[in-house]
Design a protein around this motif. Structure first.
Motif, short mmCIF file in Angstrom:
data_model
loop_
_atom_site.label_atom_id
_atom_site.label_comp_id
_atom_site.label_asym_id
_atom_site.label_seq_id
_atom_site.Cartn_x
_atom_site.Cartn_y
_atom_site.Cartn_z
N ASP A 258 51.66 41.68 41.29
CA ASP A 258 50.48 42.26 40.65
C ASP A 258 50.20 43.62 41.28
O ASP A 258 49.06 43.97 41.62
CB ASP A 258 49.28 41.31 40.80
CG ASP A 258 48.06 41.83 40.04
OD1 ASP A 258 46.94 41.37 40.35
OD2 ASP A 258 48.23 42.72 39.18
N ASP B 208 38.29 43.42 46.58
CA ASP B 208 38.80 42.93 45.30
C ASP B 208 38.19 41.57 44.92
O ASP B 208 38.20 40.65 45.74
CB ASP B 208 40.33 42.78 45.45
CG ASP B 208 40.99 42.43 44.14
OD1 ASP B 208 40.91 43.23 43.21
OD2 ASP B 208 41.60 41.34 44.06
N GLU C 27 34.06 44.74 44.24
CA GLU C 27 34.41 44.59 42.83
C GLU C 27 33.92 43.21 42.42
O GLU C 27 34.38 42.21 42.97
CB GLU C 27 35.92 44.69 42.59
CG GLU C 27 36.22 44.74 41.10
CD GLU C 27 37.46 43.98 40.69
OE1 GLU C 27 37.96 43.16 41.47
OE2 GLU C 27 37.93 44.21 39.57
N ASP D 234 42.30 49.01 35.74
CA ASP D 234 42.32 47.75 34.98
C ASP D 234 41.85 47.92 33.56
O ASP D 234 41.71 46.92 32.83
CB ASP D 234 41.37 46.72 35.63
CG ASP D 234 41.90 46.15 36.91
OD1 ASP D 234 41.09 45.65 37.71
OD2 ASP D 234 43.13 46.23 37.13
O1 TEU Z 1 40.64 42.69 38.99
C1 TEU Z 1 39.88 41.52 38.69
C2 TEU Z 1 39.22 41.76 37.41
O2 TEU Z 1 38.28 42.52 37.35
C3 TEU Z 1 39.69 41.13 36.20
O3 TEU Z 1 40.91 40.45 36.34
C4 TEU Z 1 38.62 40.11 35.84
O4 TEU Z 1 38.52 39.18 36.90
C5 TEU Z 1 39.06 39.39 34.58
O5 TEU Z 1 39.53 40.36 33.68
C6 TEU Z 1 37.86 38.66 34.02
O6 TEU Z 1 36.85 39.58 33.70
C7 TEU Z 1 41.04 42.81 40.35
C8 TEU Z 1 41.98 44.00 40.43
O7 TEU Z 1 41.27 45.19 40.09
C9 TEU Z 1 43.12 43.76 39.47
O8 TEU Z 1 43.98 44.89 39.40
C10 TEU Z 1 43.89 42.53 39.98
O9 TEU Z 1 44.90 42.21 39.03
C11 TEU Z 1 42.96 41.32 40.12
O10 TEU Z 1 41.72 41.62 40.78
C12 TEU Z 1 43.63 40.26 40.99
O11 TEU Z 1 43.74 40.76 42.30
#
Ligand code: TEU
Length: 591
Positions: free
Chosen positions: A61, A205, A290, A362
């Motif tokens: 990832d 994160d 986040e 994202d």
């Molecule tokens: O992203 C998490 C995130 O915001 C989304 O996966 C969210 O949890 C999901 O779409 C439901 O709303 C963080 C990082 O920014 C992302 O790049 C990673 O893939 C993820 O965590 C896992 O570490």
């Protein structure tokens, strides 16, 4: 009065290192590449750079699956390269924060390997491992109905351990058990280790996911259907989240009395942008959370200045239109953005802090969400990019620019799944195909929300390699229109890049634009977004106006008299505003 913390006035800039600048020609961005572009960031007026993951990782990832928290990913360079990057940033008056991914580790992390080698041993309790059912291979049904964000169940059967292992994300991203005090101590130690090297803080994160409800009960099916991920109510704001964050802030982020000073500290930047002496180390390294899925009140509980938890959180509610999710193919309506921010600002108080962002790694580009195919129109694209910058840089809050926003980066015209690299996109494509979608249909359904759009290489100069790499980029970025590279924009006084630079410079010079009060004008208008930023002491008030639409609108009457200082289409304020026109004006003194 006590000085507000540095980040209350700061402009943050997110670098996705894999796609920012490649120094060794392997087609993957790296730390030396970032260091070679620090002047671009300093000239832009950035105060703090957030680096997306750079730690050792198998990249299932893209670094959000960490294998070693104290080693740099080989493709990105070495610890010495990071030391040089931190020193180079500090010398230019910029701080560096890293991405700390501690809701989960890679399945290749030594902790997880030890856990499955001996699930009843000291590391078994580092993760969420659960026994299977008696039977042939012992697996049987998974322990609950939780779903992974990247498709399928959130549980993976580990035959070697005869255990199920929880992974909210990819099967190689194993959720840590934060109820284990040893896990919490390990994370605090990682934070202290990096702070000793001069790191100024972290973006944490999915940090609101770390506390799971005891017993890991099944998710409510109705909520699961509504949210798309069964089980989410049992971890997105878990029972011990506040206590874990307070403990981490105290044990990891707060300087202890005898703590040695880091090798370098950041030089101060004066209101006119010139550099002063190095500042003393920050008493608390910044914690940016986040926190997907939390709303206004939860954000306030997590980041209020008296809470002793996080300093800032990313609230995602503004990213999609009402009732929409990232995968929906729709045009984002900026009047919703106005309603969202006015509602948010009406509900927060002086102790609250708002991270203002539109783009990140994202999400598709906001320019493309609003303009769709018309994002290829250079006039609309330029005007809207300046309008979004004006909103982000002059509303109360802390702006986080994502690489490329300063040159009006837009989504890509991917034509094949072979163009995509993101595990989320590829898993979603495979699921749709397995359900019977054609290739074309599956691609059409994931492109509106694909995270790949934001991860194509930064465009430094015209030409096939766009100045990103001398090799073949790991992710192909294609763009038809010219004029939207750093080199071309730097040379054009009316460019999006120079507008960002001028506005950030003005923001630094004018306390009203950061510390000032806020008063909305013509609040009910769906087309005109105007507000005052009132000086915190002496000095000028400021009038900021944005046309939220792609057509000419009439300005409301009875606005204060003001002198244009920065405008996207010129230096006059007339009875009308051009499409997406934005104007920043100094309010004239007197009645
Ligand atoms: O992203 C998490 C995130 O915001 C989304 O996966 C969210 O949890 C999901 O779409 C439901 O709303 C963080 C990082 O920014 C992302 O790049 C990673 O893939 C993820 O965590 C896992 O570490």
């Amino acid at each position: 009065a006590a000085q507000p913390p540095w980040w209350r006035r700061a402009v943050f800039y997110q670098v996705y290192p894999r796609s920012f600048a490649d120094s060794d020609g392997d087609g993957i961005g790296d730390l030396r590449g970032v260091t070679s572009r620090l002047d671009h960031l300093a000239d832009l007026g950035v105060d703090c750079v957030w680096l997306s993951p750079i730690f050792d990782s198998p990249n299932e990832d893209m670094g959000y699956d960490v294998r070693d928290y104290r080693a740099i990913m080989a493709e990105m360079g070495t610890l010495a390269d990071l030391d040089a990057l931190i020193a180079g940033a500090h010398e230019r008056g910029m701080r560096i924060i890293l991405d700390l991914v501690v809701n989960h580790t890679s399945a290749e992390h030594p902790w997880f390997r030890a856990a499955i080698a001996d699930p009843d041993g000291p590391y078994g309790d580092y993760y969420h491992l659960r026994p299977g059912a008696p039977g042939e291979d012992g697996s049987g049904p998974p322990p609950n109905n939780w779903a992974s964000f990247f498709g399928g169940s959130a549980w993976r059967w580990i035959p070697q351990a005869q255990r199920w292992a929880l992974h909210l994300f990819a099967p190689g991203q194993m959720d840590l058990n934060w109820d284990n005090p040893r896990v919490r101590a390990e994370v605090a130690e990682i934070v202290r280790w990096w702070r000793a090297r001069g790191v100024d803080g972290f973006r944490l994160d999915v940090i609101n996911y770390i506390s799971k409800r005891g017993g890991l009960p099944d998710g409510n099916e109705a909520i699961g259907a509504l949210m798309g991920f069964p089980g989410i109510e049992h971890y997105f704001f878990g029972p011990r989240l506040h206590s874990y964050l307070r403990e981490l802030r105290t044990a990891g982020f707060t300087r202890s009395p005898g703590e040695p000073a880091p090798p370098s500290t950041v030089r101060t930047r004066r209101p006119d942008g010139t550099l002063g002496d190095p500042a003393p180390p920050d008493p608390v390294a910044i914690m940016v959370g986040e926190t997907p899925g939390v709303g206004v009140e939860m954000s306030r509980l997590l980041s209020g200045s008296r809470r002793g938890e996080l300093d800032l959180v990313f609230n995602f509610d503004v990213l999609e239109g009402p009732g929409k999710v990232r995968w929906d193919d729709y045009r984002y309506d900026l009047s919703y953005l106005k309603r969202f921010y006015l509602g948010y600002l009406a509900r927060v108080g002086p102790d609250d802090a708002l991270a203002l962002f539109f783009d990140n790694h994202d999400n598709p580009r906001m320019l493309s969400k609003v303009l769709g195919a018309r994002a290829g129109d250079p006039v609309l694209r330029t005007a809207l990019a300046k309008a979004l910058a004006t909103i982000q840089l002059t509303l109360p809050g802390t702006p986080f620019l994502f690489q490329g926003q300063e040159i009006a980066a837009v989504d890509q015209d991917f034509t094949s799944v072979a163009d995509l690299r993101d595990v989320e996109s590829l898993n979603r494509f495979a699921e749709l195909r397995a359900e019977g979608s054609t290739e074309a249909d599956a691609l059409a359904r994931i492109l509106p929300g694909a995270r790949d759009h934001a991860r194509v290489p930064m465009r430094w100069e015209p030409g096939p390699s766009t100045g990103f790499s001398t090799g073949t980029p790991w992710q192909a970025g294609r763009e038809d229109s010219t004029g939207f590279t750093v080199a071309e924009q730097a040379a054009d006084p009316g460019s999006v890049l120079n507008f960002h630079r001028d506005l950030i410079g003005l923001r630094r010079a004018e306390p009203a634009l950061t510390d000032g009060g806020f008063r909305a004008l013509a609040s009910r208008s769906r087309t005109y977004f105007g507000w005052l930023r009132t000086a915190p002491g002496s000095g000028s008030d400021w009038l900021i106006e944005v046309n939220l639409t792609d057509r000419t609108i009439r300005r409301p009457r009875a606005l204060p008299r003001a002198q244009v200082v920065l405008g996207s289409t010129g230096m006059e304020r007339s009875a009308t505003m051009a499409p997406y026109e934005c104007v920043i004006s100094r309010v004239s003194p007197g009645p």
